[in-house]
Design an enzyme around this catalytic site. Structure first.
Site, PDB file in Angstrom:
ATOM      1  N   ASP A 346       0.836  -1.191   0.000  1.00  0.00           N
ATOM      2  CA  ASP A 346       0.000   0.000   0.000  1.00  0.00           C
ATOM      3  C   ASP A 346       0.877   1.250   0.000  1.00  0.00           C
ATOM      4  OD1 ASP A 346      -2.613   1.397   0.483  1.00  0.00           O
ATOM      5  OD2 ASP A 346      -1.601   1.953   2.350  1.00  0.00           O
ATOM      6  N   GLU A 382       1.690  -0.423  -5.006  1.00  0.00           N
ATOM      7  CA  GLU A 382       0.802   0.678  -5.354  1.00  0.00           C
ATOM      8  C   GLU A 382       1.737   1.865  -5.541  1.00  0.00           C
ATOM      9  OE1 GLU A 382      -3.340   2.657  -3.778  1.00  0.00           O
ATOM     10  OE2 GLU A 382      -1.776   2.296  -2.294  1.00  0.00           O
TER      11      GLU A 382
END
Length: 705
Positions: A346, A382
């Site tokens: 993330d 990401e």
């Protein structure tokens, strides 16, 4: 006075480790003046002992306590300067969770006593609070991670054959009628026969689970009667989230992994090492802040405030060797102890930030790529954060894959009918080479997706033009406002047959584009059954029927169509190549590996590529020229977001056969049409026998045991 047998122990491994005659504890703090080990009753309610840790090797404090066993509940208290303006926030009145805790006892109870400062004081966060917080914080539990893995082996699916399924453990299973009620919403429910059968039907090779590390529900969410659903607020990087399991603890997670492996399905974890659940200077003191705030976090303004590149209040400092070690230890723990097959990072740009900004050769990337355990698992980034220079799509080093939002947005806009998107579609179909074709990276570096947990579902993408996040309690201000969506004539649900048919076709076109593109496809769980969130595009706090998959109203036709797309992709390696295609002549037959065409058979001119009316793109694909593969496999795909148009098939292969027409989802095999229907995707293959069986099962069935 303690009745326990105490000895210095050793500074490794970190955390609590069972020995033959007790438990060894090791914890990091560079700036503490003293650390105490606190032992609690099994229910965590009563503090039984405080044991000063007197031995220190460098910045590792350690002690061995004889007679302790698995199940022991514990925490730490750290003594040191309380000087926020210099980055130090030690407060021994606050019980601290071991950063290496393998399991938790109890849930966080929001209370002002969790704060290191006195709420309401005119000195703000420079004040000092003396209330004990032990009653309100979860405690660590000593764990024996042993598990009977038997002959478990990682499926080790290649990138080129991968189909990733992004799912939430709870949301995926809570409403599934075929799963036992007691298992719904749990790791064991995800590993149940009905769920595995569904994944196998779709041809899924990996489930990518939203965060399963133990987390905290933010105070402002709890005040609204909600709780954190997505899980991007991690408290403990080694402990599985308790709300997804019963009394079996880690065993249940390990059982899930083992059963998925038997089915040939990998497990990828979405991990959040960019920030912690402690928030900014106004947040609680739960673990890292109280153990060594100046080491764990990137601080600003002399140390009082926190860098906020993650947008959540704080940012972990991975340039600190011990913080980086914690992240590496956590990753290895999940691979070695839980047998997971990879990670999705993330806000990955945070992890690569060095003093001068993002660096693809920074410490985190160096550490993970040289690690003999981690370098062999799947690594997905990401590729952005909200800090300066945060958007880094394509900048990550091999072997990282990256979420490609350019694919998501470009494909959505093309099918919405935005003018001038045909050239962009061509780039997305070939793996976004302009971003990824460098430094020896593969065409499988791009993770292509239409929808993810963050944003509209596929069904909502064709049903709403405006987000509807009112249930989040933020007056619909949260979430993205531009979703490149199209309601096909009616906002929200519709009973109009024409509208419903148009939406069904649009979904098939979007899905077909995903599965016919080079790169690694990722499917959002529920998109294959027509899942709606009622227009909520930011359901981070909706742990309810807004987010839980509605299996009873599943669109079975859409599920079958999605499964067929996956089967077509598996059957034709030309659709999932490792090498980028450069329109070069193949040594085997002299034909270029990619040939763009207009529907009339001519190759597009430079003027065509910039013509807003150019809305029907055709492409002829073969195995890459650089591969030296003489395989005759060739396909011809048509992507038409305009009206009906005459089609001329190329003469570069004999006997073209139509194997996909999104306007006729039931089609298996036919002759190429003379006309492309309006709003359609077609796929032809060079004739070579009967069409593959759409019900073919590509992976082993799960062991019923």
């Amino acid at each position: 006075m303690s009745s326990h047998s105490l000895s210095p122990g050793r500074p490794w491994p970190m955390g609590a480790t069972i020995t033959g005659d007790g438990v060894n504890f090791a914890v990091f703090s560079a700036h503490a003046e003293m650390i105490e080990l606190c032992l609690f009753s099994p229910d965590g309610r009563k503090e039984l002992s405080r044991l000063p840790i007197r031995d220190r090797d460098g910045d590792i404090w350690h002690i061995h306590v004889g007679g302790l066993t698995a199940g022991q509940v514990y925490g730490f208290r750290a003594h040191g300067p309380y000087d926020p303006e210099r980055g130090h926030r030690f407060n021994p009145h606050k019980l601290l969770l071991d950063p290496y805790a393998r399991a938790l006892e109890g849930r966080l109870r929001w209370s002002d006593a969790l704060m290191g400062y006195r709420i309401g004081s005119p000195k703000a966060d420079l004040s000092y609070d003396t209330r004990d917080s032990a009653f309100a914080v979860p405690k660590a539990v000593v764990v024996d991670p042993a598990f009977g893995w038997g002959n478990d082996q990682p499926p080790d699916r290649s990138r080129s054959e991968s189909l990733i399924y992004e799912a939430h453990v709870r949301g995926l299973t809570m409403r599934h009628p075929g799963i036992e009620k007691g298992l719904r919403g749990t790791y064991l429910g995800l590993a149940s026969d009905p769920m595995i059968e569904h994944l196998l039907k779709l041809g899924v090779t990996a489930v990518e689970l939203l965060p399963v590390h133990a987390m905290v529900d933010e105070r402002f969410i709890v005040a609204k009667g909600l709780r954190n659903y997505w899980g991007y607020n991690t408290l403990a990087y080694f402990a599985p989230e308790p709300r997804y399991m019963g009394k079996g603890g880690l065993w249940e997670f390990q059982t899930m992994v083992r059963r998925l492996h038997v089915a040939g399905i990998e497990v990828i974890l979405d991990v959040v090492y960019n920030h912690s659940a402690e928030g900014d200077e106004w947040g609680p003191t739960l673990s890292f802040r109280g153990l060594d705030n100046a080491s764990y976090y990137r601080l600003t303004d002399g140390g009082r405030h926190y860098a906020n590149d993650a947008g959540t209040g704080n940012t972990l400092d991975l340039t600190n060797a011990m913080v980086l070690r914690m992240v590496m230890d956590s990753l290895r723990y999940w691979v070695e102890v839980a047998h997971v097959d990879g990670f999705r990072f993330d806000l990955g740009t945070v992890l690569g930030r060095e003093p001068g900004g993002f660096d693809p050769e920074g410490g985190f990337f160096d550490a993970i790529r040289q690690d003999p355990v981690l370098s062999r698992v799947k690594l997905i980034a990401e590729p952005w954060d909200i800090g300066p220079g945060g958007y880094q799509l394509g900048a990550y080093p091999h072997p990282f894959l990256e979420w490609n939002d350019r694919f998501r947005d470009g494909v959505r806009r093309f099918w919405r009918g935005d003018a001038g998107l045909t050239g962009d579609l061509a780039a997305r179909l070939l793996g976004s080479a302009e971003r990824f074709d460098h430094s020896g990276r593969a065409a499988t570096s791009s993770v292509n997706y239409l929808a993810s947990h963050d944003g509209f579902t596929l069904q909502d993408l064709v049903s709403f033009t405006v987000k509807r996040n009112w249930d989040n309690g933020e007056d619909n201000r949260d979430g993205h406002s531009e979703n490149h969506s199209d309601n096909l004539g009616v906002e929200g649900p519709s009973h109009d047959k024409a509208v419903r048919a148009a939406r069904a076709l649009r979904k098939r076109n979007l899905l077909a584009t995903l599965f016919l593109s080079q790169g690694v496809p990722m499917l959002l769980a529920g998109d294959e059954i027509g899942q709606t969130q009622g227009g909520n595009n930011n359901a981070y706090a909706q742990d309810n029927e807004i987010s839980w998959l509605n299996w009873r109203e599943a669109d079975r036709d859409l599920t079958d169509f999605t499964a067929r797309l996956a089967q077509i992709r598996r059957a034709h390696p030309v659709l999932r190549q490792r090498r980028f295609l450069h329109a070069r002549a193949r040594p085997s037959d002299g034909i270029r590996d990619v040939i763009w065409r207009r529907p009339d058979g001519a190759e597009p001119s430079a003027q065509d590529w910039h013509d807003p009316a150019f809305r029907c793109l055709c492409v002829e694909l073969r195995m890459a020229a650089e591969g030296g593969d003489p395989a005759p496999d060739a396909v011809f795909a048509v992507f038409n977001c305009g009206g009906p148009v005459a089609l001329s098939m190329p003469d570069t292969a004999p006997g073209w056969e139509l194997i996909l027409d999104t306007t006729r989802p039931e089609l298996i095999l036919d002759a190429p049409p003379r006309q492309v229907p309006g709003g359609a995707v077609l796929l032809m293959r060079a004739g070579h026998g009967p069409a593959p069986d759409p019900l073919q099962d590509p992976v082993p069935r799960p062991d019923p045991a």
